[in-house]
Structures are given as structure tokens and as C-alpha cells.
Write a protein that holds these residues in place. Structure first.
Motif: not given
Length: 139
Positions: A23-27
């Protein structure tokens, strides 16, 4: 395409796959990790090129004692090397803060600064008190 290009392509593919799974939180962390790998590869390439260039200059010998002592190599290529090394963290900052648009803006700035430097014809900046010479042939 050499082996290191294939390896870098695999790293990018793995990073993109991890992004889609996590997901985008780890981007930001994934982008930073990938950019560190790119920076390491770039540093290695630059180190090899600098060593090769210095070895070629030693084999050929300096054109003149004045140029050899003035650090002409550093004046000519130092700016480009520093800007490429700084490009990696600047790219990461641009991506984290503004996404793809930030990356594009960062690289447009890097290219613009290097284009300006190249348009100067590799002439070093004059320091205060230095005389202006019309050509390198003058003493």
C-alpha cells in the motif's frame, strides 16, 4: 543491457510489486530504499570512470605543468559529479513531497543547472583579482 542494468530492473520491479502489496503508506520507505541502490550503483560507476580517467592522464602525462597543478579535471567534471550524487537524495525528497511531479521538477532543475554549466564551455569561474585571459595559450 549489462548485468547491472538487469539487476536494477529486477530491483525496480520488486519495489513496485512490494508497493502494490503493502500500500501507499510504505511508499516513501520503498522509494528511498530503491534510490539508495541506484545511488550505490551510480557512485560505483563514477568511481570507476574517475579512476580510469586519472589513469589515462597519468599514462599520457600532463599537457603542461600549469594545468596539472591547477586541478583542471576537478574544475571540468567536479560540478557534474557533485550534481549527480546530489540528484539521488533530491529526487527522493521531490517524490516524497510532491510525487511524480516533484521528481520531474527536481530533474528539470538538475538538467537546467548542468546545461547552464555546460554552456559556459567548461570555463572555470574566475576568482576575484584574477585576470581574464583571452585564451589558454596566453601565459
Amino acid at each position: 543491457m549489462d548485468a547491472s542494468d538487469t539487476e536494477l530492473k529486477k530491483e525496480l520491479s520488486a519495489t513496485l510489486q512490494a508497493r502494490s502489496e503493502l500500500g501507499t503508506e510504505y511508499e516513501p520507505a520503498l522509494v528511498e530504499s530503491f534510490l539508495e541502490k541506484v545511488e550505490q550503483r551510480l557512485d560505483g560507476t563514477l568511481d570507476r570512470r574517475v579512476r580510469r580517467h586519472l589513469a589515462e592522464q597519468q599514462v599520457r602525462g600532463a599537457r603542461s605543468p600549469e594545468r596539472a597543478s591547477s586541478g583542471h579535471f576537478g574544475e571540468q567534471y567536479g560540478f557534474a559529479i557533485v550534481s549527480l550524487i546530489l540528484a539521488v537524495p533530491l529526487s527522493a525528497i521531490g517524490v516524497v513531497n510532491a510525487g511524480f511531479q516533484g521528481l520531474v521538477a527536481t530533474w528539470l532543475g538538475i538538467v537546467g543547472v548542468n546545461a547552464f554549466q555546460a554552456s559556459r564551455g567548461g570555463r572555470p569561474f574566475r576568482r576575484r583579482g584574477e585576470e581574464r585571459r583571452e585564451s589558454d595559450w596566453e601565459d
